[in-house]
Design a protein around this motif. Structure first.
Motif, PDB file in Angstrom:
ATOM      1  N   ILE A 171      87.925   8.981  67.473  1.00 21.96           N
ATOM      2  CA  ILE A 171      86.631   8.458  67.022  1.00 21.96           C
ATOM      3  C   ILE A 171      86.818   7.114  66.333  1.00 21.96           C
ATOM      4  O   ILE A 171      87.619   6.971  65.396  1.00 21.96           O
ATOM      5  CB  ILE A 171      85.943   9.457  66.074  1.00 21.96           C
ATOM      6  N   TRP A 186      83.231   6.523  57.038  1.00 27.22           N
ATOM      7  CA  TRP A 186      84.638   6.867  57.179  1.00 27.22           C
ATOM      8  C   TRP A 186      85.374   5.836  58.032  1.00 27.22           C
ATOM      9  O   TRP A 186      86.489   5.425  57.710  1.00 27.22           O
ATOM     10  CB  TRP A 186      84.774   8.255  57.801  1.00 27.22           C
ATOM     11  N   CYS A 187      84.739   5.423  59.106  1.00 25.94           N
ATOM     12  CA  CYS A 187      85.388   4.480  60.013  1.00 25.94           C
ATOM     13  C   CYS A 187      85.590   3.107  59.371  1.00 25.94           C
ATOM     14  O   CYS A 187      86.545   2.392  59.697  1.00 25.94           O
ATOM     15  CB  CYS A 187      84.561   4.329  61.290  1.00 25.94           C
ATOM     16  N   ALA A 246      88.185   6.723  62.444  1.00 28.73           N
ATOM     17  CA  ALA A 246      87.729   7.734  61.490  1.00 28.73           C
ATOM     18  C   ALA A 246      88.908   8.428  60.817  1.00 28.73           C
ATOM     19  O   ALA A 246      88.842   8.800  59.649  1.00 28.73           O
ATOM     20  CB  ALA A 246      86.842   8.758  62.199  1.00 28.73           C
ATOM     21  N   ARG A 253      84.512   3.382  65.033  1.00 31.41           N
ATOM     22  CA  ARG A 253      83.156   2.971  64.662  1.00 31.41           C
ATOM     23  C   ARG A 253      82.355   2.454  65.854  1.00 31.41           C
ATOM     24  O   ARG A 253      81.124   2.553  65.884  1.00 31.41           O
ATOM     25  CB  ARG A 253      83.204   1.916  63.562  1.00 31.41           C
ATOM     26  N   GLU A 269      77.517   8.932  57.806  1.00 32.26           N
ATOM     27  CA  GLU A 269      78.744   9.434  57.197  1.00 32.26           C
ATOM     28  C   GLU A 269      79.962   9.042  58.023  1.00 32.26           C
ATOM     29  O   GLU A 269      80.990   8.618  57.479  1.00 32.26           O
ATOM     30  CB  GLU A 269      78.667  10.949  57.056  1.00 32.26           C
ATOM     31  N   LEU A 270      79.844   9.161  59.347  1.00 32.91           N
ATOM     32  CA  LEU A 270      80.948   8.783  60.213  1.00 32.91           C
ATOM     33  C   LEU A 270      81.261   7.294  60.101  1.00 32.91           C
ATOM     34  O   LEU A 270      82.423   6.887  60.045  1.00 32.91           O
ATOM     35  CB  LEU A 270      80.619   9.138  61.669  1.00 32.91           C
ATOM     36  N   LEU A 298      85.553  16.944  57.402  1.00 35.11           N
ATOM     37  CA  LEU A 298      84.921  16.201  58.499  1.00 35.11           C
ATOM     38  C   LEU A 298      85.484  16.647  59.844  1.00 35.11           C
ATOM     39  O   LEU A 298      84.734  16.811  60.819  1.00 35.11           O
ATOM     40  CB  LEU A 298      85.145  14.702  58.297  1.00 35.11           C
ATOM     41  N   ILE A 351      79.907   4.995  67.705  1.00 36.15           N
ATOM     42  CA  ILE A 351      78.653   5.458  67.102  1.00 36.15           C
ATOM     43  C   ILE A 351      77.563   4.460  67.475  1.00 36.15           C
ATOM     44  O   ILE A 351      77.565   3.311  67.021  1.00 36.15           O
ATOM     45  CB  ILE A 351      78.787   5.584  65.576  1.00 36.15           C
ATOM     46  N   LEU A 398      83.313  18.304  62.967  1.00 31.18           N
ATOM     47  CA  LEU A 398      83.330  17.721  64.315  1.00 31.18           C
ATOM     48  C   LEU A 398      83.694  18.760  65.366  1.00 31.18           C
ATOM     49  O   LEU A 398      83.171  18.737  66.484  1.00 31.18           O
ATOM     50  CB  LEU A 398      84.313  16.547  64.360  1.00 31.18           C
ATOM     51  N   PHE A 452      74.536  12.167  59.699  1.00 33.91           N
ATOM     52  CA  PHE A 452      75.926  12.331  60.105  1.00 33.91           C
ATOM     53  C   PHE A 452      76.477  11.032  60.674  1.00 33.91           C
ATOM     54  O   PHE A 452      77.650  10.704  60.473  1.00 33.91           O
ATOM     55  CB  PHE A 452      76.027  13.456  61.133  1.00 33.91           C
ATOM     56  N   LEU A 464      77.164   9.935  69.568  1.00 32.45           N
ATOM     57  CA  LEU A 464      78.596   9.698  69.444  1.00 32.45           C
ATOM     58  C   LEU A 464      79.181   9.660  70.846  1.00 32.45           C
ATOM     59  O   LEU A 464      79.044  10.622  71.608  1.00 32.45           O
ATOM     60  CB  LEU A 464      79.259  10.808  68.629  1.00 32.45           C
TER      61      LEU A 464
END
Length: 329
Positions: free
Chosen positions: A144, A183-184, A191, A146, A179-180, A126, A149, A130, A176, A158
């Motif tokens: 990064i 992760w967050c 992230a 959450r 997906e981010l 990831l 986003i 980025l 994407f 972003l």
């Protein structure tokens, strides 16, 4: 490390002014480091620093050009602040910052990125994406969250926290973005969380990427890769500048490498059409030919001296011919 007590007030006052200007914590830390090193190196109070003592101390530092340029800028700001507060003489007027070194774009090649992705765990993969596909700096990647986003009318974006607390928006795909967010939402909104509950430091993330990428390729060369690929799409340097968060197009031009095809077409476009290229015809029959460390030295029939350079094998062969008794020599 601590600084002499005679510098405490001046440095504290200056750092407070930097905070008031809204400079980022990383920038302030760099500035503090430069001035602290100077304070420990000079055996006097900041008000007593003379131009001569400052120049003498700077001359002893074995800095790279970039470091010296950074230090001189910081010293200028510090002593200007001190002059405005106390009226003390500014000793930096004669310090001339070296020009920024010319830098060629150094985009990480596709083969290096593919090799890194083959062995990277999902977190490192990831980070690579980025940097290589969005052009984020390593210090922007680790920040990064959450909350960065967001969904706009035209699609997800972003919000990137750039240098100097400057923010910019980079469009991303819906896939994407999802997906981010995933992760967050795994830990605490970051992230790339650290074990201390916040996010990784830029230094730690940079080391992770440097270890993942083969050879001498680094996190920053991923950013060069993005700039080069993004510029190739429409040759729009202003768009690439905005996506990278650069204050100057001149900086962006050091990141984006022009496509080779464009360079070839430019050279072809400047040709003289059907006009043949000039050729140099030399007549050195009968002239004295000698071998020198620089190459073959001779004088043509019109009296002009020439030195021709060849690789070692060719030069050796030519020497054998011109020193033989064969008529064709």
């Amino acid at each position: 490390m601590s600084i002499p007590t005679s510098w405490d007030w001046a440095v504290s006052s200056w750092l407070s002014s930097l905070h008031a200007k809204g400079l980022s914590s990383s920038t302030i830390a760099l500035y503090r480091s430069h001035v602290s090193q100077l304070a420990r190196g000079l055996a006097c109070s900041p008000e007593s620093v003379s131009t001569e003592s400052l120049e003498e101390w700077c001359a002893k530092q074995k800095w790279a050009s970039v470091t010296r340029r950074s230090a001189y800028i910081v010293y200028g700001q510090f002593f200007t602040h001190l002059h405005e507060r106390t009226g003390a003489a500014n000793p930096t007027h004669s310090l001339t910052s070296p020009p920024p070194p010319p830098r060629e774009p150094r985009p990480a090649p596709e083969e290096a990125i593919a090799e890194a992705l083959r062995t990277a765990d999902p977190r490192v993969a990831l980070m690579i994406h980025l940097g290589a596909t969005l052009g984020l700096r390593i210090g922007e990647i680790v920040l990064i969250h959450r909350d960065d986003i967001e969904q706009e009318f035209t699609g997800p974006v972003l919000r990137v926290h750039g240098k100097g607390n400057k923010k910019r928006s980079v469009p991303i795909s819906q896939e994407f973005a999802s997906e981010l967010l995933e992760w967050c939402n795994r830990v605490n909104g970051w992230a790339f969380p650290s074990q201390r509950g916040k996010h990784l430091t830029p230094h730690s993330a940079s080391a992770i990427l440097s270890a993942a990428l083969p050879g001498k390729w680094t996190a920053h060369t991923l950013r060069h890769r993005f700039a080069t690929m993004a510029y190739e799409v429409d040759r729009d340097i202003l768009t690439v500048q905005r996506l990278l968060g650069h204050a100057s197009v001149a900086t962006t031009m050091r990141y984006a490498r022009p496509p080779r095809e464009a360079l070839v077409r430019a050279v072809q476009g400047a040709s003289l059409g059907d006009v043949p290229s000039p050729a140099i015809c030399l007549d050195f029959r009968g002239s004295d030919v000698t071998v020198t460390p620089e190459g073959l030295h001779f004088v043509s029939t019109d009296g002009t001296e020439y030195t021709l350079q060849f690789d070692e094998a060719i030069q050796s062969s030519l020497f054998d011919q011109v020193t033989s008794d064969r008529p064709e020599a």
